[in-house]
Scaffold this active site. Structure first.
Site, mmCIF file in Angstrom:
data_model
loop_
_atom_site.group_PDB
_atom_site.id
_atom_site.type_symbol
_atom_site.label_atom_id
_atom_site.label_comp_id
_atom_site.label_asym_id
_atom_site.label_seq_id
_atom_site.Cartn_x
_atom_site.Cartn_y
_atom_site.Cartn_z
ATOM 1 N N GLY A 134 0.714 -1.045 -0.052
ATOM 2 C CA GLY A 134 0.075 -0.124 0.079
ATOM 3 C C GLY A 134 0.918 1.159 -0.147
ATOM 4 N N LEU A 135 0.418 2.316 0.445
ATOM 5 C CA LEU A 135 1.055 3.553 0.756
ATOM 6 C C LEU A 135 1.267 4.026 -0.702
ATOM 7 C CD1 LEU A 135 3.513 3.167 3.956
ATOM 8 C CD2 LEU A 135 1.282 4.545 3.655
ATOM 9 N N CYS A 136 0.451 4.086 -1.750
ATOM 10 C CA CYS A 136 0.610 4.388 -2.912
ATOM 11 C C CYS A 136 -0.628 5.229 -3.482
ATOM 12 C CB CYS A 136 1.016 3.552 -3.918
ATOM 13 S SG CYS A 136 0.411 1.981 -3.835
ATOM 14 N N GLY A 137 -1.363 5.976 -2.473
ATOM 15 C CA GLY A 137 -2.477 6.916 -3.188
ATOM 16 C C GLY A 137 -3.408 6.067 -3.314
#
Lengths: 136, 284
Positions: free
Chosen positions: B86-89
């Site tokens: 994750g952590l990709c908008g």
């Protein structure tokens, strides 16, 4: 001199044009056994299997590559090999090939579905081909 | 007004978060560069393979191959390519939402099935109703052409066995570092454009029809390779953008906290002075 050589390139999806040279003779692993190509060959399209590519380069040097499945096209004297993998013999990662061989053998022993078997067999062939060529 | 110690601690934590997001942004940028280089390297192979396929198809005349066969669609397989992390908008959530919509919009009488590539999509759909025929996760860290060939082999098996009648790829295409374009492309049945003048004298070994049997699987693999690379590059691009704005936000927050800190400090000093002055006045 130049009359007896032809342009050869080998292209793979991961390495782009991995080999580009003029050659005087080329031997490739056809699906029904290997065959040779000389300059002025007629236009040809053929499937290639797993095996050894041998190139006699312009100037007399010889090069070998391990090929895993591919395709050869001869057009107007230019020769092009498209392969999912092709490695110069001295660049083969033997350790990786051995790992692949082991994995394939394990899968073959477990004997799950037929399709998995077919795939494992192919993987085994590729690994054995790489190892055999790297030893030369 | 919160006390000085609390604000100071807060500043410290925001600062270390900012350092992390900044580092993640840099890592994403480096990985994106590597992925775009891989896309560039794949291009000559793709172009030449396409050319040869068109030529062989033209030579074969009658196109007859299991992967080209159009059938009445009873089962449609969505190959969802998300990221592993994750952590990709909105990279993953947009794809998942679109896939849910595609599943909902599947006409009555057609069964939707899923093939999840990437952990995020799998984690989401494994607890839901749509059957997952296959999944492949944890591949992007060490992306290899063999991933494309194994997905390709499985898809071809499913299609030729008649277990699915249509295969659609749902993925993000890498347009630029800041732009990802969502795609839903039909992979199977494969459509071939017969191209190039059929060189009359070309020798087909063994014959043009069986060459298609070699070239079509190779083409399916290379399309999948491109999709995996695109998705990976797009993921890193999305992460880079997300981490950049996180870093900016942290900077803004730090500014506000510092201001607050200085105000509190000022207030404390002012109060102290007032107390001293007050104390002195009381003595005299």
């Amino acid at each position: 001199m130049s009359d007896n050589t032809f342009a050869l390139e080998i292209v793979t999806p991961t390495g782009g044009v991995v080999y580009e040279r003029r050659a005087s003779h080329l031997s490739v692993p056809g699906e029904d056994g290997s065959f040779g190509i000389l300059a002025h060959h007629a236009d040809l399209m053929a499937a290639l299997g797993i095996g050894r590519v041998h190139v006699d380069e312009e100037g007399g040097q010889a090069t070998e590559l391990a090929l895993a499945q591919g395709f050869i096209q001869v057009e107007e004297g230019r020769v092009r090999i498209l392969a999912e993998a092709a490695e110069l013999v001295d660049r083969i990662d033997v350790e990786r090939a051995r790992d692949a061989e082991k994995r394939a053998r394990e899968r073959l022993e477990k004997h799950e579905s037929d399709t998995d078997m077919a795939r494992a067999e192919l993987a085994l062939k590729r690994a054995i081909n790489r190892i055999a060529l790297a030893k030369v | 007004m919160p006390n000085l110690k609390q604000i100071k601690r807060r500043i410290g934590s925001v600062k270390s978060t900012q350092q992390i997001t900044k580092a993640m942004k840099m890592v994403a940028a480096a990985k994106m560069r590597k992925a775009t280089e891989a896309i560039e390297r794949a291009r000559p192979y793709a172009e030449r393979l396409g050319e040869v396929l068109g030529r062989a198809a033209a030579g074969a005349g009658d196109l007859d191959h299991p992967l080209l066969e159009q059938r009445e669609v009873k089962k449609v397989l969505f190959v969802l390519v998300t990221a592993d992390r994750g952590l990709c908008g909105g990279f993953n959530s947009n794809l998942i939402r679109r896939t849910q919509q595609l599943i909902r919009e599947t006409p009555a009488g057609v069964e939707p099935l899923l093939y999840c590539v990437g952990r995020k999509g799998y984690d989401f759909f494994k607890r839901r109703d749509t059957p997952i025929v296959e999944h492949l996760t944890g591949l992007f860290n060490d992306l290899d052409f063999s991933h494309a060939t194994s997905i390709g082999a499985r898809l071809r098996e499913l299609y030729t066995a008649g277990e699915v009648d249509r295969v659609v790829l749902v993925f993000n295409e890498f347009k630029s570092a800041v732009q990802q374009v969502m795609h839903e492309d039909e992979l199977l049945p494969f459509s071939v454009e017969q191209g190039g003048e059929a060189h009359g004298e070309t020798i087909f070994e063994p014959d043009a029809e069986s060459l298609l049997g070699t070239l079509l699987p190779m083409t399916v693999n290379r399309v999948l390779w491109r999709v995996l690379l695109d998705s990976y590059a797009a993921e890193q691009g999305a992460r880079m953008t997300a981490m950049e704005s996180a870093t900016d936000n942290a900077g803004e927050m730090l500014g506000q906290l510092t201001l607050q800190y200085n105000r509190s400090r000022q207030a404390a000093i002012t109060q102290e002075i007032a107390e001293i002055v007050g104390g002195a006045a009381a003595i005299s």
